[in-house]
Write an enzyme that holds these catalytic residues in place. Sequence first.
Site, PDB file in Angstrom:
ATOM      1  N   ASP A 180      29.314 106.742  90.413  1.00 58.69           N
ATOM      2  CA  ASP A 180      29.963 107.522  91.463  1.00 58.69           C
ATOM      3  C   ASP A 180      31.431 107.813  91.120  1.00 58.69           C
ATOM      4  O   ASP A 180      32.091 107.004  90.453  1.00 58.69           O
ATOM      5  CB  ASP A 180      29.883 106.744  92.789  1.00 58.69           C
ATOM      6  CG  ASP A 180      30.129 107.652  93.984  1.00 58.69           C
ATOM      7  OD1 ASP A 180      30.028 108.882  93.825  1.00 58.69           O
ATOM      8  OD2 ASP A 180      30.427 107.133  95.066  1.00 58.69           O
TER       9      ASP A 180
ATOM     10  N   HIS B 114      31.538 115.841  86.273  1.00 57.06           N
ATOM     11  CA  HIS B 114      30.156 115.558  85.865  1.00 57.06           C
ATOM     12  C   HIS B 114      30.016 115.646  84.336  1.00 57.06           C
ATOM     13  O   HIS B 114      29.307 114.856  83.729  1.00 57.06           O
ATOM     14  CB  HIS B 114      29.181 116.541  86.524  1.00 57.06           C
ATOM     15  CG  HIS B 114      29.119 116.411  88.027  1.00 57.06           C
ATOM     16  ND1 HIS B 114      29.097 115.194  88.665  1.00 57.06           N
ATOM     17  CD2 HIS B 114      29.078 117.344  89.017  1.00 57.06           C
ATOM     18  CE1 HIS B 114      29.037 115.387  89.977  1.00 57.06           C
ATOM     19  NE2 HIS B 114      29.035 116.677  90.210  1.00 57.06           N
TER      20      HIS B 114
ATOM     21  N   LEU C  67      15.617  99.150  74.127  1.00 63.50           N
ATOM     22  CA  LEU C  67      16.017  99.393  75.521  1.00 63.50           C
ATOM     23  C   LEU C  67      15.142 100.469  76.180  1.00 63.50           C
ATOM     24  O   LEU C  67      14.776 101.445  75.536  1.00 63.50           O
ATOM     25  CB  LEU C  67      17.479  99.872  75.529  1.00 63.50           C
ATOM     26  CG  LEU C  67      18.058 100.243  76.896  1.00 63.50           C
ATOM     27  CD1 LEU C  67      18.447  98.983  77.670  1.00 63.50           C
ATOM     28  CD2 LEU C  67      19.268 101.163  76.748  1.00 63.50           C
TER      29      LEU C  67
HETATM   30  C1  FPP Z   1      28.476 110.980  91.342  1.00 67.28           C
HETATM   31  O1  FPP Z   1      29.707 111.578  91.464  1.00 67.28           O
HETATM   32  C2  FPP Z   1      27.556 111.617  90.414  1.00 67.28           C
HETATM   33  C3  FPP Z   1      26.410 112.286  90.742  1.00 67.28           C
HETATM   34  C4  FPP Z   1      25.982 112.523  92.093  1.00 67.28           C
HETATM   35  C5  FPP Z   1      25.402 112.771  89.808  1.00 67.28           C
HETATM   36  C6  FPP Z   1      25.710 113.210  88.472  1.00 67.28           C
HETATM   37  C7  FPP Z   1      25.950 112.154  87.472  1.00 67.28           C
HETATM   38  C8  FPP Z   1      26.407 112.450  86.265  1.00 67.28           C
HETATM   39  C9  FPP Z   1      26.682 113.848  85.863  1.00 67.28           C
HETATM   40  C10 FPP Z   1      26.658 111.378  85.295  1.00 67.28           C
HETATM   41  C11 FPP Z   1      25.664 111.238  84.208  1.00 67.28           C
HETATM   42  C12 FPP Z   1      24.507 112.135  84.188  1.00 67.28           C
HETATM   43  C13 FPP Z   1      23.415 112.006  83.407  1.00 67.28           C
HETATM   44  C14 FPP Z   1      22.444 113.099  83.353  1.00 67.28           C
HETATM   45  C15 FPP Z   1      23.139 110.810  82.604  1.00 67.28           C
HETATM   46  P1  FPP Z   1      30.107 112.352  92.798  1.00 67.28           P
HETATM   47  O2  FPP Z   1      29.913 113.799  92.555  1.00 67.28           O
HETATM   48  O3  FPP Z   1      29.328 111.820  93.949  1.00 67.28           O
HETATM   49  O4  FPP Z   1      31.621 111.981  92.909  1.00 67.28           O
HETATM   50  P2  FPP Z   1      32.504 111.850  94.231  1.00 67.28           P
HETATM   51  O5  FPP Z   1      31.981 110.652  94.999  1.00 67.28           O
HETATM   52  O6  FPP Z   1      33.862 111.631  93.699  1.00 67.28           O
HETATM   53  O7  FPP Z   1      32.355 113.130  94.990  1.00 67.28           O
END
Ligand code: FPP
Length: 225
Positions: free
Chosen positions: A12, A29, A124
């Site tokens: 997050d 992201h 893994l």
């Molecule tokens: C959280 O940050 C992240 C997500 C909801 C999803 C996406 C995750 C990634 C892109 C990282 C890795 C991805 C892969 C495919 C391995 P947020 O957008 O909720 O952040 P915020 O809480 O600051 O708004």
Amino acid sequence: MNKAKHIAIIMDGNGRWAKQRGKKRVRGHEVGVKVAKEVVTYCANNENVERLTLYAFSTENWKRPRLEVDFLMKLLEKYLKEELQVCLENNVKFEAIGDISIFSKSLQEAILRVEEETAKCDGLVQSLALNYGAQDEILRAVNSLKKDAGNITFEMLNNALDSKQNVDLLIRTGGDKRLSNFLLWQSAYAELFFTDTLWPDFTCKELEKIIQKFKKVERRFGGLK
Ligand code: FPP
């Protein structure tokens, strides 16, 4: 000493990381994907870790603006293409959990391709939670068992879930202290670690520190020591 056989991570803080730098949320992201790759490689080379489950897209994430969802879908497809090589080089078996039937054909094919091509890897297991929600997972499992007569046992339900291995160590970055519908059944006795670090700033060094702390925790599983 505890072994972190199954590590689960709620990644997050991407959006906030980007905003703090005056950038669009999606830039967070992009950096988040790089960090995820580093963490996968780190875990692949840590002999105690058997499974790493990353929460990439939840059943609730569809509520985000269309542009962000579309961006995440494209990023995911790119990640899967690049990840195949990383998995093969590090003997990592890839597995998606969640209901992927909702995704586009090409994304589903990309997921199945990495699963098939890494099926024989026996290091893994990298489990990627995609359109995943623990409540949805449990509902799907119960519905798939409905046809069986008699009582549903622990083993029956556990085996009908997408993710069948208990979580030992659950980490959430980004400062919030909640589970957000992630591996609720599997985390019944997980040790929970929350860090304020935003996911794009998370490092393998911090992960190593958390694992060292986890090793020393007294785990009682409801019993006595
Ligand atoms: C959280 O940050 C992240 C997500 C909801 C999803 C996406 C995750 C990634 C892109 C990282 C890795 C991805 C892969 C495919 C391995 P947020 O957008 O909720 O952040 P915020 O809480 O600051 O708004």
